[in-house]
Design a protein around this motif. Structure first.
Motif, PDB file in Angstrom:
ATOM      1  N   TYR A 155       0.906  -1.159   0.083  1.00 46.56           N
ATOM      2  CA  TYR A 155      -0.049  -0.120   0.076  1.00 46.56           C
ATOM      3  C   TYR A 155       0.868   1.284  -0.169  1.00 46.56           C
ATOM      4  O   TYR A 155       0.419   2.328  -0.580  1.00 46.56           O
ATOM      5  CB  TYR A 155      -0.816   0.144   1.136  1.00 46.56           C
ATOM      6  CG  TYR A 155      -2.148  -1.051   1.069  1.00 46.56           C
ATOM      7  CD1 TYR A 155      -3.316  -0.519   0.935  1.00 46.56           C
ATOM      8  CD2 TYR A 155      -1.944  -2.230   1.223  1.00 46.56           C
ATOM      9  CE1 TYR A 155      -4.487  -1.097   0.712  1.00 46.56           C
ATOM     10  CE2 TYR A 155      -3.042  -2.954   1.172  1.00 46.56           C
ATOM     11  CZ  TYR A 155      -4.115  -2.545   1.059  1.00 46.56           C
ATOM     12  OH  TYR A 155      -5.445  -3.467   0.856  1.00 46.56           O
ATOM     13  N   ASN A 156       2.050   1.175   0.728  1.00 44.75           N
ATOM     14  CA  ASN A 156       2.903   2.368   0.621  1.00 44.75           C
ATOM     15  C   ASN A 156       3.987   2.337  -0.059  1.00 44.75           C
ATOM     16  O   ASN A 156       4.741   3.140  -0.271  1.00 44.75           O
ATOM     17  CB  ASN A 156       3.359   2.685   2.187  1.00 44.75           C
ATOM     18  CG  ASN A 156       2.311   3.350   2.865  1.00 44.75           C
ATOM     19  OD1 ASN A 156       1.603   2.719   3.724  1.00 44.75           O
ATOM     20  ND2 ASN A 156       1.998   4.819   2.744  1.00 44.75           N
ATOM     21  N   VAL A 193       6.094   9.272   4.819  1.00 47.03           N
ATOM     22  CA  VAL A 193       4.858   8.630   4.003  1.00 47.03           C
ATOM     23  C   VAL A 193       3.685   8.642   4.857  1.00 47.03           C
ATOM     24  O   VAL A 193       3.953   8.156   6.262  1.00 47.03           O
ATOM     25  CB  VAL A 193       4.969   7.449   3.223  1.00 47.03           C
ATOM     26  CG1 VAL A 193       6.374   7.649   2.238  1.00 47.03           C
ATOM     27  CG2 VAL A 193       5.635   6.286   4.364  1.00 47.03           C
ATOM     28  N   ALA A 259      -1.685   1.820  -8.408  1.00 43.40           N
ATOM     29  CA  ALA A 259      -2.237   3.106  -8.300  1.00 43.40           C
ATOM     30  C   ALA A 259      -2.313   3.766  -9.618  1.00 43.40           C
ATOM     31  O   ALA A 259      -3.316   4.502  -9.635  1.00 43.40           O
ATOM     32  CB  ALA A 259      -0.923   3.807  -7.629  1.00 43.40           C
ATOM     33  N   GLU A 268       1.737  12.093  -9.364  1.00 43.24           N
ATOM     34  CA  GLU A 268       1.516  11.706  -7.944  1.00 43.24           C
ATOM     35  C   GLU A 268       1.993  10.433  -7.753  1.00 43.24           C
ATOM     36  O   GLU A 268       2.537   9.947  -6.846  1.00 43.24           O
ATOM     37  CB  GLU A 268       0.082  11.581  -7.554  1.00 43.24           C
ATOM     38  CG  GLU A 268      -0.396  13.158  -7.519  1.00 43.24           C
ATOM     39  CD  GLU A 268       0.135  14.017  -6.555  1.00 43.24           C
ATOM     40  OE1 GLU A 268       0.256  13.584  -5.530  1.00 43.24           O
ATOM     41  OE2 GLU A 268       0.317  15.260  -7.033  1.00 43.24           O
ATOM     42  N   VAL A 269       1.936   9.394  -8.677  1.00 47.76           N
ATOM     43  CA  VAL A 269       2.267   8.102  -8.436  1.00 47.76           C
ATOM     44  C   VAL A 269       4.070   8.173  -8.166  1.00 47.76           C
ATOM     45  O   VAL A 269       4.798   7.445  -7.526  1.00 47.76           O
ATOM     46  CB  VAL A 269       2.162   7.029  -9.452  1.00 47.76           C
ATOM     47  CG1 VAL A 269       2.796   5.817  -9.462  1.00 47.76           C
ATOM     48  CG2 VAL A 269       0.612   6.839  -9.671  1.00 47.76           C
ATOM     49  N   ALA A 272       4.829   9.155  -4.718  1.00 45.16           N
ATOM     50  CA  ALA A 272       4.541   8.228  -3.824  1.00 45.16           C
ATOM     51  C   ALA A 272       5.729   6.955  -3.858  1.00 45.16           C
ATOM     52  O   ALA A 272       6.040   6.377  -2.786  1.00 45.16           O
ATOM     53  CB  ALA A 272       3.220   7.479  -3.986  1.00 45.16           C
ATOM     54  N   ARG A 274       8.567   7.578  -4.759  1.00 39.91           N
ATOM     55  CA  ARG A 274       9.968   8.686  -4.503  1.00 39.91           C
ATOM     56  C   ARG A 274      10.826   8.075  -5.535  1.00 39.91           C
ATOM     57  O   ARG A 274      12.105   7.727  -5.390  1.00 39.91           O
ATOM     58  CB  ARG A 274      10.418   7.814  -2.974  1.00 39.91           C
ATOM     59  CG  ARG A 274       9.612   8.524  -1.968  1.00 39.91           C
ATOM     60  CD  ARG A 274       9.956   7.776  -0.676  1.00 39.91           C
ATOM     61  NE  ARG A 274       9.498   6.355  -0.787  1.00 39.91           N
ATOM     62  CZ  ARG A 274      10.053   5.264  -0.541  1.00 39.91           C
ATOM     63  NH1 ARG A 274      11.392   5.611  -0.007  1.00 39.91           N
ATOM     64  NH2 ARG A 274       9.491   4.154  -0.342  1.00 39.91           N
ATOM     65  N   THR A 281       9.139   5.373 -13.401  1.00 41.31           N
ATOM     66  CA  THR A 281       7.959   4.868 -12.877  1.00 41.31           C
ATOM     67  C   THR A 281       7.118   4.402 -14.166  1.00 41.31           C
ATOM     68  O   THR A 281       6.374   3.471 -14.114  1.00 41.31           O
ATOM     69  CB  THR A 281       7.033   6.373 -12.423  1.00 41.31           C
ATOM     70  OG1 THR A 281       7.771   6.926 -11.481  1.00 41.31           O
ATOM     71  CG2 THR A 281       5.791   5.779 -11.976  1.00 41.31           C
TER      72      THR A 281
END
Length: 308
Positions: A155-156, A193, A259, A268-269, A272, A274, A281
């Protein structure tokens, strides 16, 4: 050549003695820590052994020598393209620093023609929504530690080393109304986070009233480590009926891809996850996604309409 007070000064830096070479490489490695240092050390050890074997001085190597080295990596060590690119990236950085220290006159790795990274973009490397939920359910039934491990990564998107390094006090802080996790991320920078409700509940269950010490404990009471975390991931995935190979990093892949599928903007992904570069990504973690439901053609067709 320059003459000063009768003394001849060479314009070309002289090679360092062998012992100084080892010292300089070690000083280069000290710039990083954790897995990054381990990876760079492996790259440098292989290169130094090759230099010793071929008789080349590390600080006199030129681009054609490094092209020979790449052939050695490919033909004798059977390294794939991505591994070769990684090893040469380490050398490029090493020589850039050596250039700044006046140990070489130019960076021999700067204009290398690297092998193309033919990454398989069709192989699925993540758990989709249903698969991730199934694994989380299996981990929940297994133990609070197993459940906390997979939801923090799933999730994180924390890396396994980051999760294993968490202490209880790292997950009890607050920032801007959110309970957060604070940890040292890859590269040594601090990361903060937020904890979604599902993650918060999993963390509270594993803390169970403790105020300090490692967050995730093994059965013998010691801190969870990478190897034991990998065993947990493999076991709960197998028990959940997942047939693909699952490692701790699979959950980070899953966080990023799910996500994107959930409609989170790529920027934003990236934040998240990093990632310093959004191409990471898209190009690495979005492999095998193949979500036809959200294909741009659907939105474009609705915008353009039809003639019949």
């Amino acid at each position: 050549m320059t003459v000063l007070n009768g003394t001849v000064l060479s314009a070309v830096p002289q090679s360092m003695p062998p012992m100084d070479r080892e010292f300089y490489v070690e000083s280069f490695l000290q710039r990083w820590d954790g897995n990054t240092r381990v990876s760079y050390r492996s790259d440098m050890d292989i290169f130094l052994l090759w230099c010793d074997r071929t008789g080349f001085d590390v600080f006199e190597v030129r681009r054609p020598h490094l092209e020979m080295y790449m052939r050695y990596l490919a033909e004798e060590r059977h390294n794939c393209s991505s591994t070769i690119r990684h090893r040469m990236g380490t050398l490029k950085l090493f020589y850039e620093i050596a250039l700044d220290d006046d140990l070489v006159t130019k960076n021999p790795a700067r204009l290398l023609k690297l092998p193309k990274d033919r990454r398989d973009t069709t192989t699925k490397v993540h758990l989709d929504r249903n698969e991730l939920q199934a694994v989380c359910r299996q981990a929940y039934d297994s133990s609070p530690v197993d459940y906390a491990l997979v939801v923090i990564m799933g999730y994180n998107g924390l890396r396994v080393s980051e999760v294993c390094g968490l202490d209880v006090q790292d997950v009890l802080g607050y920032s801007r109304g959110h309970r957060v996790m604070t940890f040292t991320q890859k590269g040594g920078a601090q990361a903060i986070v937020p904890q979604p409700a599902v993650v918060m509940r999993a963390i509270d269950a594993v803390i169970d009233g403790r105020t300090d010490g490692p967050l995730l404990l093994r059965r013998d009471g010691s801190r969870m480590v990478r190897h034991s975390a990998a065993k947990v991931c493999t076991r709960v995935a197998k028990q959940a009926g997942i047939t693909m190979r699952v490692s701790p990093h699979t959950f980070r892949h899953s966080m990023i891809v799910n996500a994107i599928d959930a409609g989170v903007p790529l920027r934003e992904v990236q934040i998240a996850a990093r990632h310093a570069d959004i191409s990471t990504t898209i190009g690495i973690y979005d492999r095998g996604r193949r979500n036809l439901d959200t294909h741009a053609a659907h939105t474009l067709a609705a915008y353009l309409g039809a003639v019949a």
